[in-house]
Design a protein around this motif. Structure first.
Motif, PDB file in Angstrom:
ATOM      1  N   TRP A  22      38.780  34.470  34.714  1.00 51.38           N
ATOM      2  CA  TRP A  22      38.165  34.282  36.032  1.00 51.38           C
ATOM      3  C   TRP A  22      38.548  35.425  36.975  1.00 51.38           C
ATOM      4  CZ3 TRP A  22      40.261  31.932  40.850  1.00 51.38           C
ATOM      5  CH2 TRP A  22      39.249  31.673  41.789  1.00 51.38           C
ATOM      6  N   ALA A  63      41.018  49.839  45.901  1.00 49.68           N
ATOM      7  CA  ALA A  63      41.658  48.790  46.699  1.00 49.68           C
ATOM      8  C   ALA A  63      41.523  49.097  48.185  1.00 49.68           C
ATOM      9  CB  ALA A  63      43.132  48.654  46.311  1.00 49.68           C
ATOM     10  N   PHE A  80      41.556  33.612  48.709  1.00 50.80           N
ATOM     11  CA  PHE A  80      42.239  34.005  47.468  1.00 50.80           C
ATOM     12  C   PHE A  80      42.648  35.477  47.503  1.00 50.80           C
ATOM     13  CE2 PHE A  80      39.468  30.610  45.411  1.00 50.80           C
ATOM     14  CZ  PHE A  80      40.507  29.702  45.286  1.00 50.80           C
ATOM     15  N   LEU A  81      41.944  36.255  48.300  1.00 49.18           N
ATOM     16  CA  LEU A  81      42.178  37.705  48.327  1.00 49.18           C
ATOM     17  C   LEU A  81      43.020  38.142  49.511  1.00 49.18           C
ATOM     18  CD1 LEU A  81      38.521  38.786  47.516  1.00 49.18           C
ATOM     19  CD2 LEU A  81      40.393  38.288  45.928  1.00 49.18           C
ATOM     20  N   LEU A 100      44.795  43.100  46.734  1.00 48.30           N
ATOM     21  CA  LEU A 100      43.779  43.987  46.155  1.00 48.30           C
ATOM     22  C   LEU A 100      44.427  45.094  45.338  1.00 48.30           C
ATOM     23  CD1 LEU A 100      41.291  44.245  49.140  1.00 48.30           C
ATOM     24  CD2 LEU A 100      40.977  43.004  46.993  1.00 48.30           C
ATOM     25  N   SER A 101      45.534  45.606  45.841  1.00 47.10           N
ATOM     26  CA  SER A 101      46.235  46.663  45.104  1.00 47.10           C
ATOM     27  C   SER A 101      46.666  46.155  43.733  1.00 47.10           C
ATOM     28  CB  SER A 101      47.458  47.127  45.883  1.00 47.10           C
ATOM     29  OG  SER A 101      47.062  47.638  47.150  1.00 47.10           O
ATOM     30  N   PHE A 149      43.490  45.625  41.445  1.00 47.44           N
ATOM     31  CA  PHE A 149      42.892  46.843  40.898  1.00 47.44           C
ATOM     32  C   PHE A 149      43.796  47.525  39.878  1.00 47.44           C
ATOM     33  CE2 PHE A 149      39.851  46.328  44.338  1.00 47.44           C
ATOM     34  CZ  PHE A 149      38.675  46.716  43.709  1.00 47.44           C
ATOM     35  N   GLN A 150      45.073  47.204  39.907  1.00 51.77           N
ATOM     36  CA  GLN A 150      45.948  47.703  38.843  1.00 51.77           C
ATOM     37  C   GLN A 150      45.674  46.963  37.542  1.00 51.77           C
ATOM     38  OE1 GLN A 150      48.017  50.267  38.785  1.00 51.77           O
ATOM     39  NE2 GLN A 150      47.681  50.781  40.944  1.00 51.77           N
ATOM     40  N   ILE A 186      44.233  33.424  39.223  1.00 48.69           N
ATOM     41  CA  ILE A 186      43.649  34.753  39.091  1.00 48.69           C
ATOM     42  C   ILE A 186      44.488  35.628  38.169  1.00 48.69           C
ATOM     43  CG2 ILE A 186      43.113  36.874  40.387  1.00 48.69           C
ATOM     44  CD1 ILE A 186      42.457  35.011  42.789  1.00 48.69           C
ATOM     45  N   LEU A 198      36.140  38.804  39.111  1.00 44.20           N
ATOM     46  CA  LEU A 198      36.130  39.247  40.503  1.00 44.20           C
ATOM     47  C   LEU A 198      35.566  40.656  40.634  1.00 44.20           C
ATOM     48  CD1 LEU A 198      39.286  38.537  42.633  1.00 44.20           C
ATOM     49  CD2 LEU A 198      36.926  38.641  43.384  1.00 44.20           C
ATOM     50  N   ALA A 253      32.022  41.173  41.885  1.00 42.34           N
ATOM     51  CA  ALA A 253      31.878  40.683  43.256  1.00 42.34           C
ATOM     52  C   ALA A 253      32.473  41.685  44.244  1.00 42.34           C
ATOM     53  CB  ALA A 253      32.552  39.316  43.407  1.00 42.34           C
ATOM     54  N   LEU A 254      33.638  42.218  43.910  1.00 42.12           N
ATOM     55  CA  LEU A 254      34.258  43.210  44.787  1.00 42.12           C
ATOM     56  C   LEU A 254      33.431  44.483  44.817  1.00 42.12           C
ATOM     57  CD1 LEU A 254      38.067  42.780  44.120  1.00 42.12           C
ATOM     58  CD2 LEU A 254      36.602  41.731  45.850  1.00 42.12           C
ATOM     59  N   TRP A 295      31.271  33.681  42.408  1.00 41.93           N
ATOM     60  CA  TRP A 295      32.540  33.845  41.695  1.00 41.93           C
ATOM     61  C   TRP A 295      33.438  32.624  41.921  1.00 41.93           C
ATOM     62  CZ3 TRP A 295      37.390  34.576  44.282  1.00 41.93           C
ATOM     63  CH2 TRP A 295      38.471  34.741  43.416  1.00 41.93           C
ATOM     64  N   ILE A 349      30.800  44.164  47.412  1.00 41.73           N
ATOM     65  CA  ILE A 349      31.359  44.406  48.744  1.00 41.73           C
ATOM     66  C   ILE A 349      31.524  45.898  49.002  1.00 41.73           C
ATOM     67  CG2 ILE A 349      33.438  44.139  50.156  1.00 41.73           C
ATOM     68  CD1 ILE A 349      32.266  41.550  50.072  1.00 41.73           C
ATOM     69  N   LEU A 350      32.049  46.581  47.996  1.00 37.70           N
ATOM     70  CA  LEU A 350      32.281  48.008  48.118  1.00 37.70           C
ATOM     71  C   LEU A 350      30.971  48.748  48.340  1.00 37.70           C
ATOM     72  CD1 LEU A 350      34.600  49.954  48.044  1.00 37.70           C
ATOM     73  CD2 LEU A 350      34.480  49.994  45.554  1.00 37.70           C
TER      74      LEU A 350
END
Lengths: 116, 116
Positions: A90, B13, A22-23, A29-30, A33-34, A70, A94, A97-98, B104, A101-102
Motif C-alpha cells: 500500500w 521529497a 498520513f503524510l 516524505l524524505s 522517497f528513500q 505504510i 503512494l 498519487a504523489l 489511494w 501532486i508533483l
DNA sequence: CAGTATCCCAGACGATACTG
DNA sequence: CAGTATCGTCTGGGATACTG
C-alpha cells in the motif's frame, strides 16, 4: 465496488484530509522517497541518507508510518541490533498519487497572470 | 519541456513537500471542496457552508490560497461590501490530484495483514 | 546499532471583541 | 458584509544526553 463513491464537499474534504494526515510530519516524505521502488534500508542508512534528521525524529516518523501501514519494520534479533525498513504494498501505491501532486505543482503559473 | 524531470529522493521529497504546503492549514481542503467545479461563493456563504470555522481562520486561509495562486478574490466596490471567491484554473487542476490521494486512501488494507 | 528520555520553543489555531 | 486586532493554548519538532 464496496466503497461509497458519492462525496459531499465535507466528506471529500474529510477523506482527503485523513489521507494527507498520513503524510504529515517534517520527515515523512524524505523517508518515503528513500524507500520508493522497493528499497530496504537499515535505521542507520536512513539516518545517513536524510540530511539533518535526528534519531528522535527518524524513529518517531518511522513509527507513525509503521502503525499507519505504510512502512514495514523488520527486526533481526542479533547483537549488534539490525532493523530494516521498507514500504508495504500500500505504501508503494503512494508513488503515483504523489506524482500527480508533483505534476500539479509543476503546472503552476510562475508570474502574476495578466488575466484569469 | 522546460522542466527538469530527473528527481533524486531529496528533490522529489522537496517538490512534493512544497506542493503539500499549499494545502496545509486546518481549513484549506474544506474551502477547496466548496469551490471545486467552478463554483463562486461570497465570504459569508463560505462561512455558513464550512461548519465551525471562524472569520479569522476563513480569511487567513483564503488569503494564503490567494497569494499561492489557487483562489481568486473579486471585490465589488459597494456598500455593503461584496467579495467573491473562486478557484483559479490551476486551483481547479488540483481536483484530479486530490482524487488520486483519495483513491489511494480507499485502497488501504483495513485489518492487520496476514503476510506482506 | 537502534533506539529512549527531557526540556524547550515557535507558530498554528481558537475565542473573543471590535470596525470601515 | 467582510473583515482586523488581541490574547491564550497546545503541540510538532529541535537540541541534547543517555541506554540495552
Amino acid at each position: 465496488m464496496s466503497k461509497n463513491r458519492s462525496y459531499t464537499p465535507k466528506t471529500a474534504a474529510d477523506g482527503v484530509g485523513a489521507a494527507l494526515r498520513f503524510l504529515e510530519g517534517r520527515w515523512k516524505l524524505s523517508i518515503l522517497f528513500q524507500l520508493f521502488g522497493g528499497k530496504t534500508l537499515r535505521f542507520s542508512e536512513l539516518e545517513k541518507a536524510i540530511d539533518g534528521i535526528s534519531q528522535k525524529m527518524l524513529i518517531q516518523q518511522l513509527r507513525q508510518l509503521e502503525v499507519d501501514g505504510i512502512v514495514r519494520r523488520t527486526v533481526y534479533p542479533q547483537v549488534p541490533p539490525k532493523v530494516e525498513y521498507e514500504l508495504t504494498d500500500w505504501g508503494q501505491e503512494l508513488c503515483p498519487a504523489l506524482d500527480a501532486i508533483l505534476t500539479w505543482a509543476e503546472q503552476r503559473p510562475s508570474g502574476k497572470p495578466e488575466k484569469s
